[in-house]
Design a protein around this motif. Structure first.
Motif, PDB file in Angstrom:
ATOM      1  N   ALA A  39     -11.176  -1.294  -2.468  1.00 29.42           N
ATOM      2  CA  ALA A  39     -11.574  -1.749  -1.133  1.00 29.42           C
ATOM      3  C   ALA A  39     -10.765  -2.974  -0.716  1.00 29.42           C
ATOM      4  CB  ALA A  39     -13.068  -2.068  -1.120  1.00 29.42           C
ATOM      5  N   MET A  40     -10.504  -3.887  -1.661  1.00 25.49           N
ATOM      6  CA  MET A  40      -9.709  -5.075  -1.344  1.00 25.49           C
ATOM      7  C   MET A  40      -8.290  -4.689  -0.950  1.00 25.49           C
ATOM      8  SD  MET A  40     -10.907  -7.642  -4.376  1.00 25.49           S
ATOM      9  CE  MET A  40     -10.858  -9.307  -3.755  1.00 25.49           C
ATOM     10  N   ILE A  41      -7.698  -3.765  -1.710  1.00 29.79           N
ATOM     11  CA  ILE A  41      -6.335  -3.329  -1.402  1.00 29.79           C
ATOM     12  C   ILE A  41      -6.311  -2.648  -0.033  1.00 29.79           C
ATOM     13  CG2 ILE A  41      -4.497  -1.735  -2.106  1.00 29.79           C
ATOM     14  CD1 ILE A  41      -5.424  -2.338  -5.044  1.00 29.79           C
ATOM     15  N   LEU A  42      -7.338  -1.837   0.265  1.00 38.98           N
ATOM     16  CA  LEU A  42      -7.426  -1.176   1.566  1.00 38.98           C
ATOM     17  C   LEU A  42      -7.491  -2.206   2.693  1.00 38.98           C
ATOM     18  CD1 LEU A  42      -9.985   1.714   0.928  1.00 38.98           C
ATOM     19  CD2 LEU A  42      -7.577   1.943   1.514  1.00 38.98           C
TER      20      LEU A  42
ATOM     21  N   VAL B 110       3.472 -11.292 -14.122  1.00 39.87           N
ATOM     22  CA  VAL B 110       3.319 -11.333 -15.583  1.00 39.87           C
ATOM     23  C   VAL B 110       2.141 -12.229 -15.957  1.00 39.87           C
ATOM     24  CG1 VAL B 110       4.392 -12.149 -17.729  1.00 39.87           C
ATOM     25  CG2 VAL B 110       5.733 -10.828 -16.089  1.00 39.87           C
ATOM     26  N   ALA B 111       2.072 -13.416 -15.300  1.00 38.40           N
ATOM     27  CA  ALA B 111       0.981 -14.346 -15.579  1.00 38.40           C
ATOM     28  C   ALA B 111      -0.369 -13.711 -15.253  1.00 38.40           C
ATOM     29  CB  ALA B 111       1.174 -15.628 -14.783  1.00 38.40           C
ATOM     30  N   LEU B 112      -0.411 -12.957 -14.145  1.00 35.72           N
ATOM     31  CA  LEU B 112      -1.660 -12.294 -13.745  1.00 35.72           C
ATOM     32  C   LEU B 112      -2.108 -11.287 -14.797  1.00 35.72           C
ATOM     33  CD1 LEU B 112      -1.663 -11.334  -9.962  1.00 35.72           C
ATOM     34  CD2 LEU B 112      -3.430 -12.522 -11.236  1.00 35.72           C
ATOM     35  N   MET B 113      -1.163 -10.474 -15.266  1.00 36.51           N
ATOM     36  CA  MET B 113      -1.519  -9.461 -16.257  1.00 36.51           C
ATOM     37  C   MET B 113      -1.989 -10.134 -17.549  1.00 36.51           C
ATOM     38  SD  MET B 113      -1.484  -6.744 -14.779  1.00 36.51           S
ATOM     39  CE  MET B 113      -1.999  -5.759 -16.185  1.00 36.51           C
ATOM     40  N   LEU B 114      -1.218 -11.149 -17.990  1.00 33.92           N
ATOM     41  CA  LEU B 114      -1.622 -11.876 -19.196  1.00 33.92           C
ATOM     42  C   LEU B 114      -2.980 -12.532 -18.984  1.00 33.92           C
ATOM     43  CD1 LEU B 114       1.683 -13.633 -20.330  1.00 33.92           C
ATOM     44  CD2 LEU B 114       0.399 -11.907 -21.577  1.00 33.92           C
ATOM     45  N   THR B 231      -5.996 -15.755  -6.351  1.00 31.07           N
ATOM     46  CA  THR B 231      -6.822 -14.900  -5.488  1.00 31.07           C
ATOM     47  C   THR B 231      -6.682 -13.430  -5.864  1.00 31.07           C
ATOM     48  OG1 THR B 231      -5.051 -14.897  -3.867  1.00 31.07           O
ATOM     49  CG2 THR B 231      -6.900 -16.367  -3.434  1.00 31.07           C
ATOM     50  N   PHE B 232      -5.561 -13.072  -6.505  1.00 31.28           N
ATOM     51  CA  PHE B 232      -5.388 -11.683  -6.918  1.00 31.28           C
ATOM     52  C   PHE B 232      -6.178 -11.376  -8.180  1.00 31.28           C
ATOM     53  CE2 PHE B 232      -1.642 -11.932  -4.238  1.00 31.28           C
ATOM     54  CZ  PHE B 232      -1.687 -10.707  -3.624  1.00 31.28           C
ATOM     55  N   HIS B 233      -6.569 -12.447  -8.861  1.00 28.48           N
ATOM     56  CA  HIS B 233      -7.150 -12.304 -10.175  1.00 28.48           C
ATOM     57  C   HIS B 233      -8.418 -11.463 -10.160  1.00 28.48           C
ATOM     58  CE1 HIS B 233      -7.668 -13.659 -14.279  1.00 28.48           C
ATOM     59  NE2 HIS B 233      -6.410 -14.003 -14.175  1.00 28.48           N
ATOM     60  N   THR B 234      -9.329 -11.804  -9.227  1.00 31.61           N
ATOM     61  CA  THR B 234     -10.596 -11.085  -9.148  1.00 31.61           C
ATOM     62  C   THR B 234     -10.363  -9.612  -8.827  1.00 31.61           C
ATOM     63  OG1 THR B 234     -11.752 -13.080  -8.511  1.00 31.61           O
ATOM     64  CG2 THR B 234     -12.813 -11.012  -7.968  1.00 31.61           C
ATOM     65  N   GLY B 235      -9.458  -9.345  -7.869  1.00 35.13           N
ATOM     66  CA  GLY B 235      -9.185  -7.965  -7.478  1.00 35.13           C
ATOM     67  C   GLY B 235      -8.653  -7.155  -8.640  1.00 35.13           C
ATOM     68  N   ILE B 236      -7.672  -7.716  -9.334  1.00 33.79           N
ATOM     69  CA  ILE B 236      -7.078  -6.998 -10.463  1.00 33.79           C
ATOM     70  C   ILE B 236      -8.100  -6.819 -11.576  1.00 33.79           C
ATOM     71  CG2 ILE B 236      -5.383  -7.243 -12.320  1.00 33.79           C
ATOM     72  CD1 ILE B 236      -3.404  -8.177 -10.317  1.00 33.79           C
ATOM     73  N   GLY B 237      -8.869  -7.884 -11.837  1.00 35.33           N
ATOM     74  CA  GLY B 237      -9.903  -7.793 -12.862  1.00 35.33           C
ATOM     75  C   GLY B 237     -10.935  -6.730 -12.525  1.00 35.33           C
ATOM     76  N   GLY B 241     -11.113  -3.886 -15.052  1.00 36.64           N
ATOM     77  CA  GLY B 241     -12.280  -4.058 -15.914  1.00 36.64           C
ATOM     78  C   GLY B 241     -13.050  -2.780 -16.177  1.00 36.64           C
ATOM     79  N   PRO B 242     -13.608  -2.154 -15.110  1.00 38.31           N
ATOM     80  CA  PRO B 242     -14.413  -0.954 -15.352  1.00 38.31           C
ATOM     81  C   PRO B 242     -13.571   0.283 -15.631  1.00 38.31           C
ATOM     82  CG  PRO B 242     -14.751  -1.840 -13.131  1.00 38.31           C
ATOM     83  CD  PRO B 242     -13.560  -2.525 -13.703  1.00 38.31           C
ATOM     84  N   SER B 243     -12.248   0.194 -15.548  1.00 34.09           N
ATOM     85  CA  SER B 243     -11.420   1.387 -15.756  1.00 34.09           C
ATOM     86  C   SER B 243     -10.605   1.252 -17.042  1.00 34.09           C
ATOM     87  CB  SER B 243     -10.510   1.613 -14.543  1.00 34.09           C
ATOM     88  OG  SER B 243      -9.769   0.445 -14.253  1.00 34.09           O
ATOM     89  N   VAL B 244      -9.370   0.746 -16.909  1.00 32.16           N
ATOM     90  CA  VAL B 244      -8.450   0.716 -18.054  1.00 32.16           C
ATOM     91  C   VAL B 244      -9.036  -0.041 -19.245  1.00 32.16           C
ATOM     92  CG1 VAL B 244      -6.145   0.019 -18.809  1.00 32.16           C
ATOM     93  CG2 VAL B 244      -6.495   0.821 -16.472  1.00 32.16           C
ATOM     94  N   LEU B 245      -9.549  -1.258 -18.985  1.00 34.08           N
ATOM     95  CA  LEU B 245     -10.029  -2.084 -20.091  1.00 34.08           C
ATOM     96  C   LEU B 245     -11.253  -1.445 -20.753  1.00 34.08           C
ATOM     97  CD1 LEU B 245      -9.576  -5.627 -18.500  1.00 34.08           C
ATOM     98  CD2 LEU B 245      -8.129  -4.489 -20.171  1.00 34.08           C
ATOM     99  N   PHE B 246     -12.146  -0.871 -19.911  1.00 36.72           N
ATOM    100  CA  PHE B 246     -13.341  -0.213 -20.465  1.00 36.72           C
ATOM    101  C   PHE B 246     -12.946   0.967 -21.346  1.00 36.72           C
ATOM    102  CE2 PHE B 246     -16.880   2.950 -19.693  1.00 36.72           C
ATOM    103  CZ  PHE B 246     -17.722   2.404 -20.648  1.00 36.72           C
ATOM    104  N   PHE B 247     -11.981   1.777 -20.865  1.00 36.47           N
ATOM    105  CA  PHE B 247     -11.553   2.936 -21.645  1.00 36.47           C
ATOM    106  C   PHE B 247     -10.911   2.504 -22.953  1.00 36.47           C
ATOM    107  CE2 PHE B 247     -11.203   5.047 -17.319  1.00 36.47           C
ATOM    108  CZ  PHE B 247     -12.436   5.636 -17.445  1.00 36.47           C
ATOM    109  N   ALA B 248     -10.131   1.395 -22.870  1.00 36.58           N
ATOM    110  CA  ALA B 248      -9.472   0.901 -24.078  1.00 36.58           C
ATOM    111  C   ALA B 248     -10.514   0.514 -25.131  1.00 36.58           C
ATOM    112  CB  ALA B 248      -8.578  -0.288 -23.735  1.00 36.58           C
ATOM    113  N   VAL B 249     -11.539  -0.241 -24.678  1.00 33.33           N
ATOM    114  CA  VAL B 249     -12.588  -0.666 -25.608  1.00 33.33           C
ATOM    115  C   VAL B 249     -13.335   0.558 -26.146  1.00 33.33           C
ATOM    116  CG1 VAL B 249     -14.748  -1.931 -25.819  1.00 33.33           C
ATOM    117  CG2 VAL B 249     -12.856  -2.925 -24.552  1.00 33.33           C
ATOM    118  N   LYS B 250     -13.622   1.502 -25.240  1.00 36.64           N
ATOM    119  CA  LYS B 250     -14.356   2.695 -25.634  1.00 36.64           C
ATOM    120  C   LYS B 250     -13.580   3.489 -26.683  1.00 36.64           C
ATOM    121  CE  LYS B 250     -17.231   6.041 -23.219  1.00 36.64           C
ATOM    122  NZ  LYS B 250     -17.358   6.833 -21.974  1.00 36.64           N
TER     123      LYS B 250
END
Lengths: 129, 254
Positions: A39-42, B110-114, B231-237, B241-250
């Protein structure tokens, strides 16, 4: 009118949630996957498009800015309804996890910033753009 | 008299919530200016007060929803509920300018991903050390170490328990406060002198409130650069969070 902005925000929100649900289903889960992020990206994308065509006036934007500004109060309200009694029985975990991640990230910041060329650093500090 | 007040508060729950939260924020602004001399940002104090009130509410009612379990404060549940919270978070994306973001370049990325992956790994490890073994709790607690927004958003998406969510928020809030307080002291070690270094810091330290308050106390001119990446941090997280990172942990814990 501010409602245009709020309606745009709401549309992006709903679309993001639906796409997040669809993504979740495609991945074989019942949960929403990254709906808020989508939603944010949109919202960022639609803002850029509307700006280019000049169809978003400042008055309409205020309908989004208000909700952006209200986010800290909403987070405070969210904090007020957490199960703190149960959380505190978890012990010092929160403090340890927070301190450890701050220290690890701090070391990486120091490391990356030491790779920065020295002269470029001095110049841009005197006159930051 | 009391029953009239209580009836009014019950029937106007959301309005009561706005007034109460406003009052808490006024109070925390005062505490921030007078007691910490602006060193700890008002919003962080407000969140701590909120968590303290949630503790008091939980103790009084024995329920699991903090202050919102008390009839007088039921509107807090709506104001801080998933709907308005996500709505307000999406709205903050409006402040992000892609062209300015591009200027941050690959270092910021790079900093954001790290800054997303490292705290997550640390958070998950600590949670593991404290005896959590299920993927949902581990992911939620790890996400809390990213920011106090990513934690509950992730937790809500993967249906974590409320006490885990609260612990996750507490982790994020403590992290934000640590960043705010420690940044001016550690500025020399972190080499925080240039816009580029501020962007690296913004990406890795994460929390917008922590970064902006920390940089403001270090060098005011660096604030927009750090905040832009943060400001990008929350969006990326929230996306990872509920996708890639969750699957990795799972995948790791089964």
């Amino acid at each position: 009118m501010p409602i245009y902005g709020t309606a745009l925000l709401a549309a992006c929100h709903m679309l993001g949630i639906v796409l997040g649900d669809l993504l979740g289903r495609a991945l074989g889960m019942t949960t929403n996957v990254g709906g808020v992020g989508i939603a944010m990206i949109l919202l960022i994308t639609s803002r850029c498009c509307l700006h280019k065509s000049g169809r978003l006036c400042a008055n309409s934007e205020s309908g989004v800015h208000y909700w952006g500004a209200i986010y800290i109060p909403v987070v405070v309200a969210m904090a007020m309804q957490q199960n703190m009694v149960a959380a505190l029985s978890g012990g010092p975990m929160a403090l340890i996890a927070a301190a450890a991640s701050v220290v690890v990230c701090g070391c990486f910041v120091a490391f990356i910033n030491r790779m920065e060329p020295e002269q470029a650093g001095a110049g841009s500090h005197d006159e930051p753009r | 008299m009391w029953d009239i007040l209580e009836k009014a508060a019950k029937e106007n729950g959301l309005v009561t919530a706005f007034a109460i939260v406003g009052l808490v924020i006024v109070l925390s602004g005062f505490i921030s200016r007078r007691l910490t001399f602006g060193r700890v940002q008002g919003s962080a104090i407000a969140i701590l007060i909120g968590l303290a009130l949630a503790y008091a509410g939980g103790r009084c009612t024995g329920g699991s929803k903090g202050l919102a379990d008390m009839a007088f404060f039921s509107g807090i549940g709506l104001m801080g509920g998933n709907m308005l919270r996500d709505f307000a978070i999406v709205a903050t994306a409006f402040e992000v300018h892609p062209e300015e973001a591009r200027r941050a370049g690959w270092v910021g990325a790079v900093a954001l991903m790290l800054g997303t992956v490292l705290p997550f790994v640390v958070g998950v490890s600590v949670a593991w050390g404290f005896g959590y073994r299920d993927a949902v709790s581990l992911t939620t607690l790890g996400a809390g170490a990213i920011t106090y927004i990513v934690g509950p958003v992730t937790g809500a998406a993967i249906e974590a328990k409320s006490d885990v969510m609260a612990l996750s928020i507490a982790t994020g809030v403590i992290k934000a406060i640590l960043v705010m307080v420690a940044t001016p002291a550690a500025a020399k070690f972190l080499r925080l002198r240039t816009p580029r270094s501020a962007m690296v810091f913004g990406g890795l330290a994460g929390t917008v409130s922590g970064v902006s308050a920390g940089l403001a106390a270090t060098d005011r001119r660096l604030v927009p650069y750090g905040a832009l990446v943060a400001t990008f941090h929350t969006g990326i997280g929230c996306l990872l969070g509920p996708s890639v990172l969750f699957f990795a942990v799972k995948a790791l814990v089964g």
